[in-house]
Design a protein around this motif. Structure first.
Motif, short mmCIF file in Angstrom:
data_model
loop_
_atom_site.label_atom_id
_atom_site.label_comp_id
_atom_site.label_asym_id
_atom_site.label_seq_id
_atom_site.Cartn_x
_atom_site.Cartn_y
_atom_site.Cartn_z
N THR A 95 0.86 -1.19 0.00
CA THR A 95 0.00 0.00 0.00
C THR A 95 0.90 1.25 0.00
OG1 THR A 95 -0.02 0.02 2.40
CG2 THR A 95 -1.80 -1.17 1.32
N ASP B 101 1.41 3.27 2.27
CA ASP B 101 2.21 3.36 3.49
C ASP B 101 3.03 2.10 3.75
OD1 ASP B 101 -0.02 1.88 4.05
OD2 ASP B 101 -0.51 2.87 5.94
N LYS C 220 2.54 -1.13 3.53
CA LYS C 220 2.01 -2.31 4.23
C LYS C 220 1.52 -3.32 3.19
CE LYS C 220 1.04 -0.39 8.63
NZ LYS C 220 1.04 1.08 8.49
N ASP D 44 -0.56 -5.22 0.68
CA ASP D 44 -1.81 -4.91 -0.01
C ASP D 44 -2.39 -6.23 -0.50
OD1 ASP D 44 -3.86 -4.18 -1.65
OD2 ASP D 44 -2.72 -2.72 -2.82
N ARG E 162 -5.48 -6.87 -1.43
CA ARG E 162 -6.76 -6.75 -2.15
C ARG E 162 -6.91 -7.77 -3.26
NH1 ARG E 162 -6.72 -1.19 -4.56
NH2 ARG E 162 -4.51 -1.64 -4.43
#
Ligand SMILES: NC(=O)c1ccc[n+]([C@@H]2O[C@H](COP(=O)([O-])OP(=O)(O)OC[C@H]3O[C@@H](n4cnc5c(N)ncnc54)[C@H](O)[C@@H]3O)[C@@H](O)[C@H]2O)c1
Length: 455
Positions: A106, A108, A110, A112, A114
């Motif tokens: 992501t 930031d 982290k 991801d 999804r």
């Protein structure tokens, strides 16, 4: 015979007979070679991808991955036993489903998840008793059990009883002509013995050797440990480059000599930083999960930051070197103001058509911040692609490499040492050369007049 063992037996029998139907979700750098490997082993295989353009190109037999054999995709499609589709409903017909979707970071930094979540939901919609689902995307330890399994079990079916589930990390090395999907041993892990046996049988049927481990989380950790090992060693060798240079010692010569030791040393090489979808990302997954579990990975975190800083360090180094030649800059914030530079190779790695997280593009941006006018030459990228993290550079075009054009730059910097470019031409005509890969020495091209600077 109880219920779960009847499913297990019928899938178990369909593997050696090659009657099992395979579906690969995600036809990228990992999924497409994997699907072709299953096809090569005699299985009817479909690949499912959301990207309609990619599906059409694969069905036209286009060589969407440059380092695959030229007719490999076309002959698989022509056989009628391999095809690509966007239709996720076709998952219902598959006996074995392999998920190879992206696992980026992501904004930031982290995990991801999804794409993994969406793919698992697609599979859950079509899940039926007797199917085997294997996650191949690089994920944090525990993701198969704690993220994917609940999504699949929302279908009402139970893992290890009605369907089978496990994890097998992908070890694809794009552009490696010695080790491809088929001859790289593959770690397999599952949280129940029936799933583990089926996964082991399947991979033993398509690749050289499956290496079973005791749980999905163990197999997930293997991948992150392998990539974190590389991340730390790349940071270490770049640090050694800088330190040894200050002592007047050539790090490349040191590594070549150290690598003659038959044990206890594995060569890593300096470069412009790390890129791709894997090596920069996996350590962030490991770090995130370690924190989540109440631990920490300070050494890995330091290596990540150190690797991330390399392109900016190289840009400053190039600026300092060229300023020495041209005198103090008019604008100290833009020490490369008015200087034209040519970057060779903007892919993240030699001989691949992939710019994801490429340090070459970070370096390009840094040099422009310092005032340079930067062109690039890359045979794999006639123009820079739309989308992704370098959207601001989209549409820029690769310049031809000619004696006349090379002479017009203040310097040429080799960032990614693709095989195709004419390095002898560059050696003959460039005013100044910055070499981040030691390519001129490696291929035996002398550059006279002190114009070559290894950085
Ligand atoms: N590229 C490598 O060298 C490499 C090596 C080892 C492991 N991995 C890991 O393998 C995984 C896949 O990486 P990749 O490089 O193949 O990614 P990629 O971006 O090349 O390909 C992923 C493909 O999945 C498709 N996709 C996304 N969501 C989908 C969905 N829900 N259903 C169907 N298709 C979907 C995308 O359209 C894309 O074509 C990642 O976890 C990565 O970290 C990559």
């Amino acid at each position: 015979m109880n219920f779960e063992s009847s499913h297990h037996i019928s899938l178990g029998q369909s593997i050696p007979s090659r009657n099992a139907k395979i579906a690969v979700v995600g036809l990228g750098y990992v999924g497409l070679p994997l699907a072709l490997t299953a096809y090569d082993a005699g299985f009817d295989t479909i690949g499912i991808d959301l990207n309609g353009t990619r599906v059409s190109r694969i069905m036209q037999g286009a060589q969407v991955i440059s380092y695959l054999a030229p007719d490999r995709i076309a002959s698989a499609v022509d056989s009628g036993r391999f095809r690509a589709t966007q239709d996720r409903a076709e998952l219902a017909d598959a006996d074995i489903i392999l998920i190879c979707v992206p696992t980026p970071l992501t904004a930031d930094q982290k995990p991801d998840m999804r794409f993994v979540t969406a793919a698992a939901e697609d599979v859950a919609m079509q899940l039926r008793p007797g199917q085997l689902v294997v996650l191949e995307s690089s994920v944090w330890p525990g993701a198969t059990a704690n993220l994917v399994r609940p999504i699949l079990e929302s279908s009402g079916l139970r893992a290890g009883r009605d369907f089978f589930l496990g994890f097998s990390p992908e070890r694809e090395d794009p552009g490696n002509h010695t080790f491809g999907t088929q001859n790289i041993p593959k770690v397999v892990g599952a949280d129940d013995p029936l799933s583990l046996q089926l996964i082991e049988d399947f991979y033993n049927a398509i690749i050289t050797r499956a290496v079973p481990v005791s749980s999905a989380a163990t197999a997930e950790a293997v991948k992150l440990v392998e990539n974190s090992f590389r991340t730390v060693n790349i940071a270490l060798v770049n640090e050694m480059k800088t330190a040894l240079e200050a002592m007047g010692v050539d790090v490349w010569e040191v590594i070549a000599a150290a690598a003659t030791k038959p044990f206890g040393f594995m060569p890593f090489y300096p470069g412009p930083g790390i890129g791709g979808a894997c090596i920069p990302v996996s350590p962030a997954y490991l770090s995130w999960r370690a924190t989540d579990a109440g631990s920490a990975t300070p050494l890995i975190d330091l290596a990540r930051h150190s690797n991330d800083a390399v392109p900016a360090t190289l840009a400053a180094r190039i600026a300092a070197d060229l300023s020495r030649e041209s005198g103090p800059p008019v604008d100290p914030a833009r020490p490369l103001g008015g200087q034209r530079l040519l970057l060779m190779g903007i892919a993240y790695k030699r001989d691949v058509e992939d710019t994801r997280r490429s340090p070459a593009l970070v370096l390009l941006e840094q040099l422009e911040i310092l005032g340079a006018e930067v062109d690039y030459h890359d045979p794999f990228f006639p123009h820079l692609p739309e989308g992704g993290e370098f959207a601001n550079l989209a549409g820029r075009q690769s310049v031809p490499l000619t004696a006349e054009s090379v002479k017009t730059y203040a310097a040429v910097a080799v960032i990614t040492d693709h095989s195709a470019p004419d390095y002898a031409l560059v050696a003959s005509h460039a005013t100044r050369i910055f070499d981040t890969r030691n390519v001129f020495h490696r291929i035996g091209i002398a550059v006279d007049g002190g114009r070559l600077i290894k950085i």
